[in-house]
Scaffold this active site. Structure first.
Site, PDB file in Angstrom:
ATOM      1  N   THR A 132       0.824  -1.209   0.000  1.00  0.00           N
ATOM      2  CA  THR A 132       0.000   0.000   0.000  1.00  0.00           C
ATOM      3  C   THR A 132       0.861   1.264   0.000  1.00  0.00           C
ATOM      4  O   THR A 132       2.007   1.239   0.472  1.00  0.00           O
ATOM      5  CB  THR A 132      -0.892  -0.010   1.263  1.00  0.00           C
ATOM      6  OG1 THR A 132      -1.453   1.280   1.442  1.00  0.00           O
ATOM      7  CG2 THR A 132      -0.099  -0.318   2.535  1.00  0.00           C
ATOM      8  N   ASP A 133       0.287   2.370  -0.467  1.00  0.00           N
ATOM      9  CA  ASP A 133       1.013   3.656  -0.405  1.00  0.00           C
ATOM     10  C   ASP A 133       1.110   4.173   1.038  1.00  0.00           C
ATOM     11  O   ASP A 133       1.884   5.082   1.320  1.00  0.00           O
ATOM     12  CB  ASP A 133       0.334   4.704  -1.308  1.00  0.00           C
ATOM     13  CG  ASP A 133      -1.102   5.030  -0.927  1.00  0.00           C
ATOM     14  OD1 ASP A 133      -1.670   4.374  -0.017  1.00  0.00           O
ATOM     15  OD2 ASP A 133      -1.683   5.960  -1.532  1.00  0.00           O
ATOM     16  N   GLU A 134       0.329   3.562   1.958  1.00  0.00           N
ATOM     17  CA  GLU A 134       0.301   4.086   3.331  1.00  0.00           C
ATOM     18  C   GLU A 134       1.636   3.886   4.049  1.00  0.00           C
ATOM     19  O   GLU A 134       1.901   4.531   5.059  1.00  0.00           O
ATOM     20  CB  GLU A 134      -0.869   3.469   4.121  1.00  0.00           C
ATOM     21  CG  GLU A 134      -2.180   3.709   3.402  1.00  0.00           C
ATOM     22  CD  GLU A 134      -3.434   3.406   4.203  1.00  0.00           C
ATOM     23  OE1 GLU A 134      -3.386   3.402   5.437  1.00  0.00           O
ATOM     24  OE2 GLU A 134      -4.482   3.183   3.561  1.00  0.00           O
ATOM     25  N   TYR A 157      -1.741  -0.522  10.987  1.00  0.00           N
ATOM     26  CA  TYR A 157      -1.897  -1.173   9.676  1.00  0.00           C
ATOM     27  C   TYR A 157      -0.697  -0.876   8.781  1.00  0.00           C
ATOM     28  O   TYR A 157      -0.034  -1.782   8.268  1.00  0.00           O
ATOM     29  CB  TYR A 157      -3.188  -0.700   8.986  1.00  0.00           C
ATOM     30  CG  TYR A 157      -3.235  -1.023   7.501  1.00  0.00           C
ATOM     31  CD1 TYR A 157      -3.235  -2.335   7.053  1.00  0.00           C
ATOM     32  CD2 TYR A 157      -3.261   0.006   6.545  1.00  0.00           C
ATOM     33  CE1 TYR A 157      -3.263  -2.636   5.680  1.00  0.00           C
ATOM     34  CE2 TYR A 157      -3.282  -0.289   5.179  1.00  0.00           C
ATOM     35  CZ  TYR A 157      -3.280  -1.602   4.755  1.00  0.00           C
ATOM     36  OH  TYR A 157      -3.292  -1.890   3.406  1.00  0.00           O
ATOM     37  N   LYS A 161       2.314  -3.352   7.290  1.00  0.00           N
ATOM     38  CA  LYS A 161       2.576  -3.532   5.851  1.00  0.00           C
ATOM     39  C   LYS A 161       4.021  -3.120   5.536  1.00  0.00           C
ATOM     40  O   LYS A 161       4.705  -3.789   4.754  1.00  0.00           O
ATOM     41  CB  LYS A 161       1.604  -2.700   5.006  1.00  0.00           C
ATOM     42  CG  LYS A 161       0.163  -3.164   5.023  1.00  0.00           C
ATOM     43  CD  LYS A 161      -0.059  -4.552   4.441  1.00  0.00           C
ATOM     44  CE  LYS A 161       0.161  -4.636   2.951  1.00  0.00           C
ATOM     45  NZ  LYS A 161      -0.212  -5.973   2.399  1.00  0.00           N
TER      46      LYS A 161
HETATM   47  P1  NAD Z   1      -9.615  -7.305   2.277  1.00  0.00           P
HETATM   48  O1  NAD Z   1      -9.610  -7.038   3.749  1.00  0.00           O
HETATM   49  O2  NAD Z   1     -10.847  -7.048   1.483  1.00  0.00           O
HETATM   50  O3  NAD Z   1      -9.230  -8.832   2.001  1.00  0.00           O
HETATM   51  C1  NAD Z   1      -8.202  -9.492   2.698  1.00  0.00           C
HETATM   52  C2  NAD Z   1      -8.383 -10.985   2.480  1.00  0.00           C
HETATM   53  O4  NAD Z   1      -7.327 -11.657   3.196  1.00  0.00           O
HETATM   54  C3  NAD Z   1      -9.712 -11.546   3.012  1.00  0.00           C
HETATM   55  O5  NAD Z   1     -10.283 -12.410   2.069  1.00  0.00           O
HETATM   56  C4  NAD Z   1      -9.305 -12.292   4.271  1.00  0.00           C
HETATM   57  O6  NAD Z   1     -10.134 -13.415   4.545  1.00  0.00           O
HETATM   58  C5  NAD Z   1      -7.892 -12.731   3.924  1.00  0.00           C
HETATM   59  N1  NAD Z   1      -7.075 -12.949   5.136  1.00  0.00           N
HETATM   60  C6  NAD Z   1      -6.952 -12.123   6.207  1.00  0.00           C
HETATM   61  N2  NAD Z   1      -6.155 -12.685   7.134  1.00  0.00           N
HETATM   62  C7  NAD Z   1      -5.752 -13.880   6.624  1.00  0.00           C
HETATM   63  C8  NAD Z   1      -4.915 -14.913   7.099  1.00  0.00           C
HETATM   64  N3  NAD Z   1      -4.339 -14.842   8.310  1.00  0.00           N
HETATM   65  N4  NAD Z   1      -4.706 -16.006   6.317  1.00  0.00           N
HETATM   66  C9  NAD Z   1      -5.299 -16.093   5.092  1.00  0.00           C
HETATM   67  N5  NAD Z   1      -6.117 -15.156   4.606  1.00  0.00           N
HETATM   68  C10 NAD Z   1      -6.347 -14.057   5.354  1.00  0.00           C
HETATM   69  O7  NAD Z   1      -8.370  -6.492   1.711  1.00  0.00           O
HETATM   70  P2  NAD Z   1      -8.162  -5.774   0.315  1.00  0.00           P
HETATM   71  O8  NAD Z   1      -8.649  -4.393   0.405  1.00  0.00           O
HETATM   72  O9  NAD Z   1      -8.645  -6.655  -0.754  1.00  0.00           O
HETATM   73  O10 NAD Z   1      -6.565  -5.713   0.282  1.00  0.00           O
HETATM   74  C11 NAD Z   1      -5.807  -6.774  -0.267  1.00  0.00           C
HETATM   75  C12 NAD Z   1      -4.335  -6.423  -0.200  1.00  0.00           C
HETATM   76  O11 NAD Z   1      -4.098  -5.210  -0.919  1.00  0.00           O
HETATM   77  C13 NAD Z   1      -3.826  -6.173   1.224  1.00  0.00           C
HETATM   78  O12 NAD Z   1      -2.527  -6.726   1.314  1.00  0.00           O
HETATM   79  C14 NAD Z   1      -3.793  -4.655   1.347  1.00  0.00           C
HETATM   80  O13 NAD Z   1      -2.795  -4.249   2.247  1.00  0.00           O
HETATM   81  C15 NAD Z   1      -3.448  -4.258  -0.077  1.00  0.00           C
HETATM   82  N6  NAD Z   1      -3.940  -2.933  -0.495  1.00  0.00           N
HETATM   83  C16 NAD Z   1      -5.246  -2.567  -0.296  1.00  0.00           C
HETATM   84  C17 NAD Z   1      -5.693  -1.326  -0.730  1.00  0.00           C
HETATM   85  C18 NAD Z   1      -7.122  -0.896  -0.573  1.00  0.00           C
HETATM   86  O14 NAD Z   1      -7.451   0.272  -0.866  1.00  0.00           O
HETATM   87  N7  NAD Z   1      -8.032  -1.746  -0.159  1.00  0.00           N
HETATM   88  C19 NAD Z   1      -4.790  -0.438  -1.354  1.00  0.00           C
HETATM   89  C20 NAD Z   1      -3.468  -0.857  -1.540  1.00  0.00           C
HETATM   90  C21 NAD Z   1      -3.051  -2.094  -1.116  1.00  0.00           C
HETATM   91  P1  TYD Z   2     -10.612   4.308   4.468  1.00  0.00           P
HETATM   92  O1  TYD Z   2     -11.573   3.884   3.409  1.00  0.00           O
HETATM   93  O2  TYD Z   2     -10.699   3.683   5.818  1.00  0.00           O
HETATM   94  O3  TYD Z   2      -9.152   4.110   3.829  1.00  0.00           O
HETATM   95  P2  TYD Z   2      -7.687   4.568   4.431  1.00  0.00           P
HETATM   96  O4  TYD Z   2      -7.823   5.023   5.810  1.00  0.00           O
HETATM   97  O5  TYD Z   2      -6.920   3.295   4.326  1.00  0.00           O
HETATM   98  O6  TYD Z   2      -7.212   5.628   3.490  1.00  0.00           O
HETATM   99  O7  TYD Z   2     -10.728   5.868   4.657  1.00  0.00           O
HETATM  100  C1  TYD Z   2     -10.565   6.771   3.580  1.00  0.00           C
HETATM  101  C2  TYD Z   2     -10.660   8.172   4.134  1.00  0.00           C
HETATM  102  O8  TYD Z   2     -12.004   8.389   4.607  1.00  0.00           O
HETATM  103  C3  TYD Z   2      -9.751   8.422   5.321  1.00  0.00           C
HETATM  104  O9  TYD Z   2      -9.273   9.759   5.280  1.00  0.00           O
HETATM  105  C4  TYD Z   2     -10.664   8.246   6.517  1.00  0.00           C
HETATM  106  C5  TYD Z   2     -12.014   8.735   6.003  1.00  0.00           C
HETATM  107  N1  TYD Z   2     -13.188   8.088   6.625  1.00  0.00           N
HETATM  108  C6  TYD Z   2     -14.205   8.873   7.172  1.00  0.00           C
HETATM  109  O10 TYD Z   2     -14.158  10.112   7.147  1.00  0.00           O
HETATM  110  N2  TYD Z   2     -15.270   8.239   7.742  1.00  0.00           N
HETATM  111  C7  TYD Z   2     -15.367   6.877   7.801  1.00  0.00           C
HETATM  112  O11 TYD Z   2     -16.371   6.352   8.364  1.00  0.00           O
HETATM  113  C8  TYD Z   2     -14.325   6.086   7.210  1.00  0.00           C
HETATM  114  C9  TYD Z   2     -14.391   4.593   7.245  1.00  0.00           C
HETATM  115  C10 TYD Z   2     -13.254   6.748   6.632  1.00  0.00           C
END
Ligand code: NAD
Ligand code: TYD
Length: 349
Positions: A132-134, A157, A161
């Site tokens: 992630t970019d975070e 988080y 990562k």
């Molecule tokens: P998500 O929470 O929707 O899905 C995570 C999946 O991992 C779920 O299916 C869960 O059951 C599985 N999981 C969790 N713990 C586990 C374990 N111990 N063993 C096996 N499986 C397990 O997450 P997402 O949003 O789809 O993110 C997927 C990946 O992409 C993550 O690594 C996250 O850090 C990265 N990512 C997410 C975003 C975003 O905006 N959502 C952006 C950049 C990177």
């Molecule tokens: P989120 O979707 O949790 O992603 P991330 O924190 O990983 O960027 O949140 C996106 C943005 O929205 C973040 O600045 C937090 C804000 N946010 C709210 O204002 N209210 C909410 O209920 C949630 C879940 C997020």
């Protein structure tokens, strides 16, 4: 089938889009989806491909080192695309250990299992770590995250990562393990669990519930449509250079409050509500502790070197996303029953 590819976290939001793309596009690959099915994992996300001949699902937990070793020995994976993670910042604030266990220890278990299976014979092997970019921390009003930006994670988080990214690089440096890492901006799209901003707010608008905006609402995120992230992962898996990092993003920054207003406008139209009706639900609430002010990805490297760029505008992607949630009430109702209600109470009461 000429390759067996492990995708972890394939029942989650991004993982399910990656699994679908690989199963459909590469019938010559055996795709093994390994997922623990936590609250965020949902096999309903993959109904359309669950019977494909080149697809296998395994319920397993990446924190179980023994299970990971025996699965690697059994399936002889040629490549790994690792997405399994605990992924929600708010949950990492209330339960950091779950993030350290899965994101740090789980990643180490997969790396060890890959090392043990491949035993230094790395011909056409690859460990692809999805990050992630975070990990880069928070930006001021200007500037972008580059691949060379020093890590400065601020939440449990992002720290977990960041730790996993460092461990992947260390295995590459120390043992020669072939790897790539991508750091992507915020994703949105179909099948995202309604704890993240966009699906949470779509669901609340649909149900006429308050829209809890953290702090002053002027936090900025860079949004990418999930299908474009899956396309980028395909591109990097096949054409990325080993040992490299690629940032993925859409040059698409939005202040939360501006995004929420656009979402409300689109929802008013789609629900046949009077203009301004949904925006009345906006409610400013207590800020998230340690809230990162701004994320913005410079995705020039992946564009120039690998030719990837987003395929849809934000307005198009958001419209497709809202339509999907409105057409999939059953999916939403399933995932928001049970545990979700307890989480919601605790987080927003
Ligand atoms: P998500 O929470 O929707 O899905 C995570 C999946 O991992 C779920 O299916 C869960 O059951 C599985 N999981 C969790 N713990 C586990 C374990 N111990 N063993 C096996 N499986 C397990 O997450 P997402 O949003 O789809 O993110 C997927 C990946 O992409 C993550 O690594 C996250 O850090 C990265 N990512 C997410 C975003 C975003 O905006 N959502 C952006 C950049 C990177
Ligand atoms: P989120 O979707 O949790 O992603 P991330 O924190 O990983 O960027 O949140 C996106 C943005 O929205 C973040 O600045 C937090 C804000 N946010 C709210 O204002 N209210 C909410 O209920 C949630 C879940 C997020």
């Amino acid at each position: 089938m000429n390759k067996t590819l492990l995708i972890t976290g394939g029942a989650g939001f991004i993982g399910s889009h990656v699994v679908r793309l690989f199963v459909n596009k590469y019938p010559e690959y055996h795709i093994v989806n390994l997922d623990a099915l936590t609250y965020a994992g949902n096999l309903e996300n993959l109904k359309d491909i669950e019977n494909a001949p080149n697809y296998t699902f395994i319920k397993a937990d990446i924190t179980d080192a023994e299970a990971m070793n025996s699965l690697f020995q059994q399936y002889k994976f040629d490549g790994v695309i690792h997405l399994a993670a605990e992924s929600h910042v708010d949950r990492s604030i209330t339960d950091p250990n779950a993030f350290i266990n899965t994101n740090v220890m789980g990643t180490a278990n997969l790396l060890n299992a890959a090392r043990e299976l491949w035993k230094g014979n790395y011909d056409s092997k690859l460990f692809y770590h999805v990050s992630t970019d975070e990990v880069y921390g928070s930006l001021g009003d200007t500037g972008f995250f580059l691949e060379t930006t020093p890590y400065d994670p601020q939440s449990p988080y992002s720290a977990s990562k960041a730790a996993s990214d460092h461990i992947v690089r260390a295995y590459g440096n120390t043992y020669g393990l072939p790897f790539v890492i991508t750091n992507c901006s915020n994703n949105y799209g179909q099948n995202q669990f309604p704890e993240k901003l966009i699906p949470l707010f779509i669901n609340n608008i649909r149900n006429n519930k308050p829209l809890p905006v953290y702090g002053d609402g002027k936090y900025t995120r860079d949004w990418l449509y999930v299908v474009d992230h899956a396309r980028a992962i395909d591109t990097v898996y096949h054409n990325g250079k080993q040992g490299e990092t690629y940032n993925i993003g859409g040059f698409n920054e939005w202040q939360n409050i501006e995004l929420i207003k656009l979402l409300c406008e689109q929802m008013d139209k789609k629900l046949g509500r009077a203009e301004g009706e949904s925006a009345k639900l906006i409610t400013y609430v207590k800020d998230r502790p340690g809230h990162d002010r701004r994320y913005a990805i410079d995705a020039t490297k992946i564009k120039n070197e690998l030719g990837w760029e987003p395929s849809v505008t934000f307005e198009e992607g958001l419209s497709i996303t809202i339509d999907w949630y409105l057409a999939n009430e059953e999916w939403l109702n399933h995932v928001t029953s049970g545990e979700y209600q307890k989480y919601y109470q605790k987080q927003y009461s």
